[in-house]
Design a protein around this motif. Structure first.
Motif, PDB file in Angstrom:
ATOM      1  N   ARG A  30     -10.142  -2.283  -1.371  1.00  0.00           N
ATOM      2  CA  ARG A  30     -11.279  -3.182  -1.113  1.00  0.00           C
ATOM      3  C   ARG A  30     -12.392  -2.943  -2.131  1.00  0.00           C
ATOM      4  N   GLN A  33      -3.748   6.192   4.373  1.00  0.00           N
ATOM      5  CA  GLN A  33      -3.724   4.729   4.339  1.00  0.00           C
ATOM      6  C   GLN A  33      -5.134   4.179   4.446  1.00  0.00           C
ATOM      7  N   GLN A  71       0.836  -1.196   0.000  1.00  0.00           N
ATOM      8  CA  GLN A  71       0.000   0.000   0.000  1.00  0.00           C
ATOM      9  C   GLN A  71       0.875   1.252   0.000  1.00  0.00           C
ATOM     10  N   GLU A  74      -7.232  -5.752   7.701  1.00  0.00           N
ATOM     11  CA  GLU A  74      -6.028  -5.329   6.990  1.00  0.00           C
ATOM     12  C   GLU A  74      -4.851  -6.249   7.275  1.00  0.00           C
ATOM     13  N   SER A 121      -1.460  -5.530   4.848  1.00  0.00           N
ATOM     14  CA  SER A 121      -2.203  -5.946   3.644  1.00  0.00           C
ATOM     15  C   SER A 121      -2.181  -7.450   3.405  1.00  0.00           C
ATOM     16  N   SER A 150      -6.874   1.841   1.679  1.00  0.00           N
ATOM     17  CA  SER A 150      -7.394   0.514   2.024  1.00  0.00           C
ATOM     18  C   SER A 150      -8.823   0.345   1.518  1.00  0.00           C
ATOM     19  N   ARG A 151      -9.646   1.382   1.704  1.00  0.00           N
ATOM     20  CA  ARG A 151     -11.034   1.315   1.212  1.00  0.00           C
ATOM     21  C   ARG A 151     -11.070   1.217  -0.305  1.00  0.00           C
TER      22      ARG A 151
END
Length: 150
Positions: free
Chosen positions: A46, A38, A22, A124, A100, A42-43
């Motif tokens: 996903r 971050q 990431q 995560e 991740s 992450s969203r």
């Protein structure tokens, strides 16, 4: 940069080059003028359905359409690279991974269809593994540790 523009940029970057973490992706987005946290990244990952898988060249993010059934990540390939620890109580095991790493490992665990496991829930870097019994949790934990240290 708007969400759709940022997500389009993420898809383009992952298509064009190997992106392993990431943080690598965040730095590439910064180069394009997109400051991103971050949590937002992450969203986005996903939402886009990106998977972090082990390849011959190391771990990298791939697009969902590039994941063929036979190319889905294997525990043997992922655990040595992403495993951090495992602990548990009663029927519940908590597996911790490198950043991740939880999603691809949980997917690989689910694909194994071990009868001792009812299911997994991944975040995560943490996976909750629900086992059929405390004894099953001990067996699963030992098996996962062994695969991680190969």
């Amino acid at each position: 940069m708007k969400k759709t523009e940022r997500q389009d940029a993420i898809l383009e970057l992952v298509r064009r080059q190997a992106v392993s973490t990431q943080e690598d992706l965040r730095l590439l987005l910064i180069d394009r003028g997109a400051e991103v946290t971050q949590a937002t990244l992450s969203r986005d990952i996903r939402d886009l359905g990106l998977a972090r898988v082990a390849t011959e060249d190391g771990v990298r993010y791939v697009l969902p359409e590039t994941l063929a059934e036979e190319a889905s990540p294997s525990l043997e390939g992922l655990l040595p690279q992403l495993f951090a620890s495992i602990d548990g109580v009663n029927e519940l095991a908590v597996l911790r991974t490198r950043p991740s790493g939880a999603q691809p490992i949980a997917e690989a665990i689910d694909a194994e269809e071990w009868p001792e496991i009812l299911g997994t829930i991944a975040g995560e870097n943490t996976i909750l593994i629900v086992c059929r019994s405390a004894h099953a949790r001990v067996e699963v934990s030992e098996r996962l540790r062994a695969l991680a240290t190969r």
